[in-house]
Design an enzyme around this catalytic site. Structure first.
Site, PDB file in Angstrom:
ATOM      1  N   CYS A  36       0.825  -1.214   0.000  1.00 46.71           N
ATOM      2  CA  CYS A  36       0.000   0.000   0.000  1.00 46.71           C
ATOM      3  C   CYS A  36       0.857   1.260   0.000  1.00 46.71           C
ATOM      4  O   CYS A  36       0.358   2.351  -0.259  1.00 46.71           O
ATOM      5  CB  CYS A  36      -0.941   0.009   1.200  1.00 46.71           C
ATOM      6  SG  CYS A  36      -0.077   0.092   2.776  1.00 46.71           S
ATOM      7  N   ASP A  38       2.270   2.666   2.563  1.00 44.37           N
ATOM      8  CA  ASP A  38       2.206   3.437   3.805  1.00 44.37           C
ATOM      9  C   ASP A  38       3.484   3.261   4.615  1.00 44.37           C
ATOM     10  O   ASP A  38       4.074   2.181   4.623  1.00 44.37           O
ATOM     11  CB  ASP A  38       0.995   2.985   4.636  1.00 44.37           C
ATOM     12  CG  ASP A  38      -0.313   3.385   3.980  1.00 44.37           C
ATOM     13  OD1 ASP A  38      -0.266   4.073   2.953  1.00 44.37           O
ATOM     14  OD2 ASP A  38      -1.374   3.015   4.507  1.00 44.37           O
ATOM     15  N   CYS A  62      -2.828   5.402   5.660  1.00 37.52           N
ATOM     16  CA  CYS A  62      -4.292   5.403   5.691  1.00 37.52           C
ATOM     17  C   CYS A  62      -4.811   5.724   7.086  1.00 37.52           C
ATOM     18  O   CYS A  62      -4.062   5.760   8.055  1.00 37.52           O
ATOM     19  CB  CYS A  62      -4.793   4.029   5.254  1.00 37.52           C
ATOM     20  SG  CYS A  62      -4.541   2.773   6.514  1.00 37.52           S
ATOM     21  N   CYS A 106      -2.839  -2.943   8.588  1.00 34.21           N
ATOM     22  CA  CYS A 106      -2.443  -1.643   9.124  1.00 34.21           C
ATOM     23  C   CYS A 106      -2.006  -1.801  10.587  1.00 34.21           C
ATOM     24  O   CYS A 106      -1.068  -1.142  11.038  1.00 34.21           O
ATOM     25  CB  CYS A 106      -3.576  -0.635   9.000  1.00 34.21           C
ATOM     26  SG  CYS A 106      -4.429  -0.709   7.404  1.00 34.21           S
TER      27      CYS A 106
HETATM   28 FE1  FES Z   1      -1.567   0.453   4.263  1.00 34.98          FE
HETATM   29 FE2  FES Z   1      -3.398   0.923   5.999  1.00 34.98          FE
HETATM   30  S1  FES Z   1      -3.643   0.744   3.864  1.00 34.98           S
HETATM   31  S2  FES Z   1      -1.302   0.597   6.355  1.00 34.98           S
END
Ligand code: FES
Length: 147
Positions: A36, A38, A62, A106
């Protein structure tokens, strides 16, 4: 996005606790999820009795990543390193009133950030480090443990 998230998640997303940096941190953890994109950075302050006296984070990610960073930094304060290592991603998610299944990764990121910060602290203090932070097992919420 509301609806699928608990009120607690929304609360921590809107008003995250412990945002920021600790310039003289005893341990800093840096982790990212390549899927993702992040990223999370977590700072801990540790006293001579191995008690985590402060924790802060910076997360580029997110809403659930922000909420889990907020919760994990709340949870570790006042815990010893040994106790902090027992905090699992599930415990973080549960403390938030649960997360949707596809958002469990996450919480894994938050757990990894904590373990990475602890590892940094241990390495800097000449103590045996723990195993590499758990790796992400996409979407299942099940960390790839190996332990
Ligand atoms: Fe990647 Fe939440 S979508 S940590």
């Amino acid at each position: 996005m509301e609806g699928q998230y608990s009120e607690k998640v929304m609360e921590h997303f809107r008003n995250p606790h412990n945002v920021g940096e600790i310039p003289d941190a005893d341990g800093v953890g840096n982790v990212g999820n390549p899927v993702c994109g992040d990223i999370m950075r977590l700072y801990i302050k540790v006293d001579e009795n191995e008690v985590i006296t402060d924790a802060k984070f910076k997360t580029f990610g997110c809403g659930a990543a922000i909420a889990t960073s907020s919760m994990v930094t709340d949870l570790v304060k006042g815990k010893t390193i040994t106790e902090a290592l027992r905090i699992s991603n599930r415990a973080v998610a549960e403390a938030l009133g649960g997360l949707p299944k596809i958002k469990m990764h996450c919480s894994v990121l938050a757990e990894q950030a904590l373990r990475s910060a602890i590892n940094d602290y241990l390495a800097k203090h000449g103590k045996p480090t723990i195993k590499e932070p758990r790796s992400i097992h996409e979407n299942s919420g099940e960390p790839n443990l190996g332990d």
